[in-house]
Design an enzyme around this catalytic site. Structure first.
Site, mmCIF file in Angstrom:
data_model
loop_
_atom_site.group_PDB
_atom_site.id
_atom_site.type_symbol
_atom_site.label_atom_id
_atom_site.label_comp_id
_atom_site.label_asym_id
_atom_site.label_seq_id
_atom_site.Cartn_x
_atom_site.Cartn_y
_atom_site.Cartn_z
ATOM 1 N N GLU A 272 10.874 14.950 15.251
ATOM 2 C CA GLU A 272 11.109 14.930 13.810
ATOM 3 C C GLU A 272 10.211 15.980 13.151
ATOM 4 O O GLU A 272 8.988 15.933 13.303
ATOM 5 C CB GLU A 272 10.774 13.529 13.278
ATOM 6 N N CYS B 152 13.721 10.730 6.058
ATOM 7 C CA CYS B 152 13.779 10.169 7.413
ATOM 8 C C CYS B 152 15.164 10.323 8.019
ATOM 9 O O CYS B 152 15.316 10.497 9.220
ATOM 10 C CB CYS B 152 13.400 8.706 7.355
ATOM 11 N N GLY C 212 4.194 3.056 13.489
ATOM 12 C CA GLY C 212 4.935 1.804 13.682
ATOM 13 C C GLY C 212 4.570 1.150 15.010
ATOM 14 O O GLY C 212 4.372 -0.068 15.091
ATOM 15 N N GLU D 75 10.912 0.496 9.479
ATOM 16 C CA GLU D 75 11.825 1.609 9.174
ATOM 17 C C GLU D 75 11.091 2.874 9.588
ATOM 18 O O GLU D 75 10.144 3.289 8.909
ATOM 19 C CB GLU D 75 12.150 1.655 7.677
ATOM 20 N N LYS E 243 0.836 -1.202 0.000
ATOM 21 C CA LYS E 243 0.000 0.000 0.000
ATOM 22 C C LYS E 243 0.872 1.255 0.000
ATOM 23 O O LYS E 243 1.636 1.486 0.930
ATOM 24 C CB LYS E 243 -0.913 0.049 1.238
ATOM 25 N N GLY F 51 7.506 4.321 7.833
ATOM 26 C CA GLY F 51 6.636 5.454 8.146
ATOM 27 C C GLY F 51 7.015 6.030 9.492
ATOM 28 O O GLY F 51 8.161 5.898 9.940
ATOM 29 N N SER F 52 6.047 6.642 10.140
ATOM 30 C CA SER F 52 6.355 7.317 11.402
ATOM 31 C C SER F 52 6.467 6.315 12.555
ATOM 32 O O SER F 52 5.864 5.234 12.516
ATOM 33 C CB SER F 52 5.262 8.335 11.704
ATOM 34 N N THR F 53 7.205 6.707 13.565
ATOM 35 C CA THR F 53 7.373 5.861 14.754
ATOM 36 C C THR F 53 6.012 5.631 15.416
ATOM 37 O O THR F 53 5.703 4.524 15.876
ATOM 38 C CB THR F 53 8.355 6.531 15.726
ATOM 39 N N GLU F 54 5.192 6.680 15.410
ATOM 40 C CA GLU F 54 3.869 6.589 16.036
ATOM 41 C C GLU F 54 3.033 5.462 15.402
ATOM 42 O O GLU F 54 2.492 4.604 16.105
ATOM 43 C CB GLU F 54 3.206 7.943 15.785
HETATM 44 P P1 NAP Z 1 2.887 7.635 8.486
HETATM 45 O O1 NAP Z 1 1.826 8.585 8.810
HETATM 46 O O2 NAP Z 1 3.343 6.704 9.538
HETATM 47 O O3 NAP Z 1 2.376 6.825 7.218
HETATM 48 C C1 NAP Z 1 3.145 5.829 6.595
HETATM 49 C C2 NAP Z 1 2.221 4.868 5.911
HETATM 50 O O4 NAP Z 1 1.423 4.178 6.879
HETATM 51 C C3 NAP Z 1 1.238 5.529 4.959
HETATM 52 O O5 NAP Z 1 1.031 4.682 3.868
HETATM 53 C C4 NAP Z 1 0.003 5.622 5.829
HETATM 54 O O6 NAP Z 1 -1.187 5.772 5.102
HETATM 55 C C5 NAP Z 1 0.050 4.304 6.561
HETATM 56 N N1 NAP Z 1 -0.705 4.234 7.804
HETATM 57 C C6 NAP Z 1 -1.235 5.236 8.555
HETATM 58 N N2 NAP Z 1 -1.838 4.732 9.649
HETATM 59 C C7 NAP Z 1 -1.693 3.392 9.599
HETATM 60 C C8 NAP Z 1 -2.076 2.309 10.442
HETATM 61 N N3 NAP Z 1 -2.737 2.510 11.581
HETATM 62 N N4 NAP Z 1 -1.744 1.056 10.088
HETATM 63 C C9 NAP Z 1 -1.046 0.823 8.961
HETATM 64 N N5 NAP Z 1 -0.662 1.800 8.103
HETATM 65 C C10 NAP Z 1 -0.972 3.067 8.425
HETATM 66 O O7 NAP Z 1 4.193 8.340 7.976
HETATM 67 P P2 NAP Z 1 4.273 9.457 6.874
HETATM 68 O O8 NAP Z 1 3.921 10.726 7.527
HETATM 69 O O9 NAP Z 1 3.532 9.033 5.652
HETATM 70 O O10 NAP Z 1 5.806 9.375 6.494
HETATM 71 C C11 NAP Z 1 6.770 10.070 7.176
HETATM 72 C C12 NAP Z 1 7.455 9.184 8.192
HETATM 73 O O11 NAP Z 1 8.103 8.093 7.556
HETATM 74 C C13 NAP Z 1 8.537 9.931 8.915
HETATM 75 O O12 NAP Z 1 8.459 9.687 10.279
HETATM 76 C C14 NAP Z 1 9.822 9.341 8.344
HETATM 77 O O13 NAP Z 1 10.925 9.431 9.169
HETATM 78 C C15 NAP Z 1 9.419 7.952 8.057
HETATM 79 N N6 NAP Z 1 10.286 7.351 7.057
HETATM 80 C C16 NAP Z 1 11.224 6.439 7.484
HETATM 81 C C17 NAP Z 1 12.089 5.857 6.565
HETATM 82 C C18 NAP Z 1 13.108 4.865 7.027
HETATM 83 O O14 NAP Z 1 13.660 4.180 6.191
HETATM 84 N N7 NAP Z 1 13.367 4.746 8.299
HETATM 85 C C19 NAP Z 1 11.994 6.171 5.221
HETATM 86 C C20 NAP Z 1 11.031 7.107 4.819
HETATM 87 C C21 NAP Z 1 10.180 7.675 5.763
HETATM 88 P P3 NAP Z 1 -1.661 7.281 4.742
HETATM 89 O O15 NAP Z 1 -0.605 7.914 3.958
HETATM 90 O O16 NAP Z 1 -2.875 7.131 3.977
HETATM 91 O O17 NAP Z 1 -1.865 7.956 6.062
#
Ligand code: NAP
Ligand code: MG
Length: 499
Positions: A409, A312, A261, A278, A204, A256-259
């Site tokens: 962050e 990230c 995750g 990640e 997704k 995605g975000s730690t929250e």
């Molecule tokens: P996010 O809000 O955590 O969303 C990431 C993904 O998870 C999106 O596809 C999101 O869908 C989906 N999602 C949201 N709630 C969910 C749930 N309860 N269960 C399963 N999936 C869910 O993060 P973001 O704001 O899109 O991305 C930024 C974050 O990603 C930052 O914290 C960044 O550091 C991190 N990141 C980490 C890496 C790494 O390799 N460590 C690489 C890139 C990014 P929606 O988009 O529809 O909300």
């Protein structure tokens, strides 16, 4: 005595702060014109075909650069996610699961080559949908995505060498959820190793950046990948949750975000699903007084301002040795005063659009907290486009470790500058974070680089450079930045069972 006639004086520029765009050479607009071949509507990619969602729902995706609607995207509900998993399981139990690695490798090579063929089209689509500057998507995201497929294609028939003395086997169906900052590249990081190891996939993309993932479905069709091996379901958090918790997912991989995750980990506690995460970061870029300062300034700018800080592993904290702090800060201010912020499709743009209104609001609120908590703000005084989501490159000096801008962050073009005196203090401050994804060290001394790289609690430590990637090099975090690796032998092992 009559007064001498007033001399015409040159416009006064007393500090970098007063430099505005008008002071720079104006460049003519240089928009990238390749056709992104966008469709008005994108359906879900399940069992090798584009299918209308059983949910019957679509959501719009817009270009954050100008807020124009680009397309409608099918919203996958629970029944759609289930159909995707059933098809992935069937493919795993069928031809794909039995296929020799050398044959799987051919499909992966084909995907890599097709992506290269359509590179410019994908780069434009990525920039339109996500807001990143075209030079980033053209020169980094898309070529790196192809490179990941090439690299993993080479592994598919060499899995016997992956874990010496052990045999490896795929898990089965893998559920994957990715964020919006590197939509196509994160997809490649997820799908390439999964296929090389012999798994099948349900993935997704993020809600705001689904287009290149769904266009990737076209590449899979062109490559003749057997139906069901990769399934792409779009939607928001609920769809993501359905992918992560589906009973057929033998392994889940989340970026995605730690929250979020943590939410996923809680929902999977007690199951036997293999997980890799990640998550977020708050990297320190550490500059010692013997560093090549101009080079370091370029590294800092590259580390936090390019790609709008939507990275990230962005070097969002600058730790600079006190004796060179004022020099480095002055150089940085001069450098950001000539960054070009604007139309993501323009080839001269350094900073494009912030990915969404929500993200812009989050950045704005965190920057306000920095001001409220007493840090000193410096912003690039450029004009911003009237429409779209943009944020000026921002530097905070006088930051202390307790400030929110030093701990949280921001995921935007905002740099927090702290100082240190000794090596021990630099390590202490750099590690004083809940995250541990990456760090940078700038110094002339090799021995200091080695010491720092062993003492810094970060998955990646760059020395005299920043944000460098290679498919052969594993990437991942410590602490709240997650666990598991992507890239290299270690990343591929995370998609294999040891037997
Ligand atoms: P996010 O809000 O955590 O969303 C990431 C993904 O998870 C999106 O596809 C999101 O869908 C989906 N999602 C949201 N709630 C969910 C749930 N309860 N269960 C399963 N999936 C869910 O993060 P973001 O704001 O899109 O991305 C930024 C974050 O990603 C930052 O914290 C960044 O550091 C991190 N990141 C980490 C890496 C790494 O390799 N460590 C690489 C890139 C990014 P929606 O988009 O529809 O909300
Ligand atoms: Mg979009």
């Amino acid at each position: 005595m009559p007064k001498p006639p007033a001399k015409k004086s040159a416009p006064r520029r007393t500090s970098a702060r007063e430099l505005v765009f008008g002071d720079l050479w104006e460049f003519d607009p240089a928009p990238e014109t390749a056709d992104p071949k966008l469709k008005k509507r994108y359906d879900l990619f399940i069992n090798g075909e584009f299918v209308a969602p059983k949910s019957g729902k679509y959501f719009p995706t817009i270009s954050p650069g100008n807020e124009a609607k680009l397309a409608d995207i099918a919203l996958a509900g629970a029944a759609d996610v289930d159909a995707a998993f059933q098809s992935a399981q069937k493919a795993f139990d069928g031809a794909w699961g039995r296929m020799a690695g050398s044959e799987r490798g051919k499909y992966i090579y084909r995907i890599a080559r097709l992506l290269q063929d359509r590179a410019r089209e994908f780069a434009v689509a990525e920039t339109m949908d996500g807001g990143k500057p075209i030079k980033e998507s053209r020169d980094f995201d898309v070529p790196m995505a192809a490179a990941h497929f090439f690299y993993h294609a080479g592994w598919a028939d060499k899995l016997d060498c992956l874990a010496p003395g052990r045999r490896v086997a795929p898990y089965g169906v893998v559920g994957q959820v990715i964020p919006w900052n590197f939509p196509l590249l994160m997809l490649a990081w997820k799908i390439a190793p999964a296929l090389a190891a012999g798994n099948t996939v349900v993935i997704k993309p993020a809600e705001t950046t689904s287009i290149t993932a769904l266009k990737f479905g076209e590449i899979l069709q062109e490559a003749g990948l057997p139906p069901g091996v990769v399934n792409i379901v779009a939607g928001a958090g609920e769809t993501g949750a359905a992918v992560m918790t589906h009973p057929l997912a033998a392994k889940v991989a989340f970026t995605g975000s730690t929250e979020v995750g943590k939410i996923i980990m809680r929902s999977l506690a007690g199951t036997d699903k293999k997980m890799t995460m990640e998550l977020g970061g708050k990297a320190a870029n550490i500059i010692f007084d013997d560093a090549p300062l101009d080079q370091a300034v370029e590294g800092i700018v590259n580390g936090i301002f390019f790609n709008q800080g939507h990275v990230c592993c962005a070097g969002s904290r600058l730790l600079v040795q006190e004796s060179v702090a004022s020099t480095v800060l002055a150089k940085l201010k001069r450098r950001i005063a000539v960054l070009r912020v604007g139309d993501p499709l323009d080839k001269n743009t350094d900073l494009g659009a912030i990915n969404s209104r929500e993200q812009l609001e989050r950045i704005t609120a965190l920057v306000q907290s920095g001001v409220d908590e007493g840090a000193e703000i410096f912003q690039h005084a450029c004009k911003l486009p009237a429409k779209g989501f943009y944020f000026r490159p921002t530097i905070f000096s006088g930051v202390t470790q307790s400030h929110r801008i030093a701990r949280e962050e921001i995921f935007g073009p905002v740099l927090s500058v702290l100082t240190f005196r000794t090596v021990e203090e630099a390590v202490e401050k750099a590690n004083n974070t809940a995250f541990g994804l990456s760090a940078g060290v700038w110094t002339d001394k090799g021995s200091r680089i080695l010491k720092m790289s062993t003492e810094l609690k970060a998955g990646v430590v760059w020395a005299n450079t920043f944000n460098k990637f290679d498919p052969a090099s594993p990437f991942g975090g410590y602490k709240e930045s997650g666990f598991g690796r992507e890239g290299g032998r270690q990343g591929l092992l995370d998609y294999c069972k040891l037997i």
